[in-house]
Design a protein around this motif. Sequence first.
Motif, mmCIF file in Angstrom:
data_model
loop_
_atom_site.group_PDB
_atom_site.id
_atom_site.type_symbol
_atom_site.label_atom_id
_atom_site.label_comp_id
_atom_site.label_asym_id
_atom_site.label_seq_id
_atom_site.Cartn_x
_atom_site.Cartn_y
_atom_site.Cartn_z
ATOM 1 N N ARG A 240 -10.413 8.687 -0.493
ATOM 2 C CA ARG A 240 -10.963 10.051 -0.488
ATOM 3 C C ARG A 240 -10.277 10.911 -1.551
ATOM 4 N NH1 ARG A 240 -13.184 12.253 4.025
ATOM 5 N NH2 ARG A 240 -11.800 11.069 5.413
ATOM 6 N N MET A 241 -8.968 10.707 -1.734
ATOM 7 C CA MET A 241 -8.187 11.506 -2.668
ATOM 8 C C MET A 241 -8.595 11.258 -4.113
ATOM 9 S SD MET A 241 -4.051 11.352 -3.260
ATOM 10 C CE MET A 241 -4.177 9.627 -3.666
ATOM 11 N N ARG A 242 -8.968 10.002 -4.446
ATOM 12 C CA ARG A 242 -9.137 9.641 -5.854
ATOM 13 C C ARG A 242 -10.580 9.392 -6.298
ATOM 14 N NH1 ARG A 242 -4.125 8.495 -8.285
ATOM 15 N NH2 ARG A 242 -5.244 9.013 -10.201
ATOM 16 N N LEU A 243 -11.457 9.063 -5.370
ATOM 17 C CA LEU A 243 -12.811 8.672 -5.773
ATOM 18 C C LEU A 243 -13.790 9.839 -5.732
ATOM 19 C CD1 LEU A 243 -13.192 5.228 -3.939
ATOM 20 C CD2 LEU A 243 -12.411 5.671 -6.279
ATOM 21 N N ALA B 67 0.034 18.730 -5.561
ATOM 22 C CA ALA B 67 -1.381 18.376 -5.686
ATOM 23 C C ALA B 67 -1.826 17.393 -4.606
ATOM 24 C CB ALA B 67 -1.638 17.775 -7.067
ATOM 25 N N ARG B 68 -0.890 16.561 -4.135
ATOM 26 C CA ARG B 68 -1.238 15.493 -3.196
ATOM 27 C C ARG B 68 -0.810 15.802 -1.766
ATOM 28 N NH1 ARG B 68 0.761 10.718 -7.443
ATOM 29 N NH2 ARG B 68 -0.911 11.134 -8.951
ATOM 30 N N LYS B 69 -0.362 17.006 -1.527
ATOM 31 C CA LYS B 69 0.215 17.329 -0.221
ATOM 32 C C LYS B 69 -0.750 17.043 0.926
ATOM 33 C CE LYS B 69 2.464 21.016 2.420
ATOM 34 N NZ LYS B 69 2.917 22.432 2.415
ATOM 35 N N ALA B 70 -1.975 17.516 0.824
ATOM 36 C CA ALA B 70 -2.942 17.325 1.916
ATOM 37 C C ALA B 70 -3.255 15.843 2.103
ATOM 38 C CB ALA B 70 -4.221 18.111 1.627
ATOM 39 N N ALA B 71 -3.437 15.134 0.990
ATOM 40 C CA ALA B 71 -3.741 13.704 1.075
ATOM 41 C C ALA B 71 -2.571 12.941 1.676
ATOM 42 C CB ALA B 71 -4.081 13.164 -0.303
ATOM 43 N N LEU B 72 -1.354 13.264 1.252
ATOM 44 C CA LEU B 72 -0.181 12.571 1.775
ATOM 45 C C LEU B 72 -0.013 12.813 3.276
ATOM 46 C CD1 LEU B 72 2.247 13.245 -1.183
ATOM 47 C CD2 LEU B 72 1.532 10.973 -0.384
ATOM 48 N N THR B 73 -0.319 14.019 3.714
ATOM 49 C CA THR B 73 -0.259 14.325 5.148
ATOM 50 C C THR B 73 -1.262 13.470 5.914
ATOM 51 O OG1 THR B 73 0.471 16.593 4.748
ATOM 52 C CG2 THR B 73 -0.537 16.134 6.886
#
Length: 230
Positions: free
Chosen positions: A144-147, A209-215
Amino acid sequence: MNVHYELNESVATITLDDGKVNVLGPAMQSAINEALDRAEADGAKAVVLAGNQRVFSGGFDLSVFSSGDAQAALGMLSGGFELAVRCLTFPVPVIMAATGPAIAMGSFLLLTGDHRVGGPKSRCQANEVAIGMTIPNAAIEIMRMRLAPAAFQRAVSMAATFAGDDALAAGWLDEVVDADAVLSRAQEVAAEAASTLNTGAHRASKLKARKAALTAIRAGIDGLATEFTG
């Protein structure tokens, strides 16, 4: 040996090579983590993670899943996604060299690079639904984060395959070069990043930038036991 390590000036190159399809079983995961430890200890300013001449990685070791040992399977899943988080949060740029196909967990690991170089036939695929497996939440959050949104849906539900320009448009890769130039181009990108980026600013910015995805990925890792054995 599962992994080769080489330091050239400030760029560490970690090459996955188990002589086969670079399955991300416990031994390979451990070897990659040890190589990343070494890169940190050496003060590398960028890392290249590459496959062998056949493949980037074919994904998790399916024999562990079929062994009937639920704890071993859970440990392998958790270890794979912990490795993905490590790459996403690594203190220096991580450049992926997709020297061949990146399948299942191999494709998720590919997506964790700051820059991803592939060849015209570097096939990217989350093939889980084609082989009767439900994709873990942690993997879905990485995709979801990258595509791109439409590609994300096809990747998850249709086991869609992406290569070349399709992989670029979908977000699996950042650039496509001739197959024999994938590794050298990745090392070139890494050398440029090492010489031009401020390491502290690089890491702080990508963590923001990745905080939400990492969570979301962390929640997926924490929920693996419930997801697959609960």
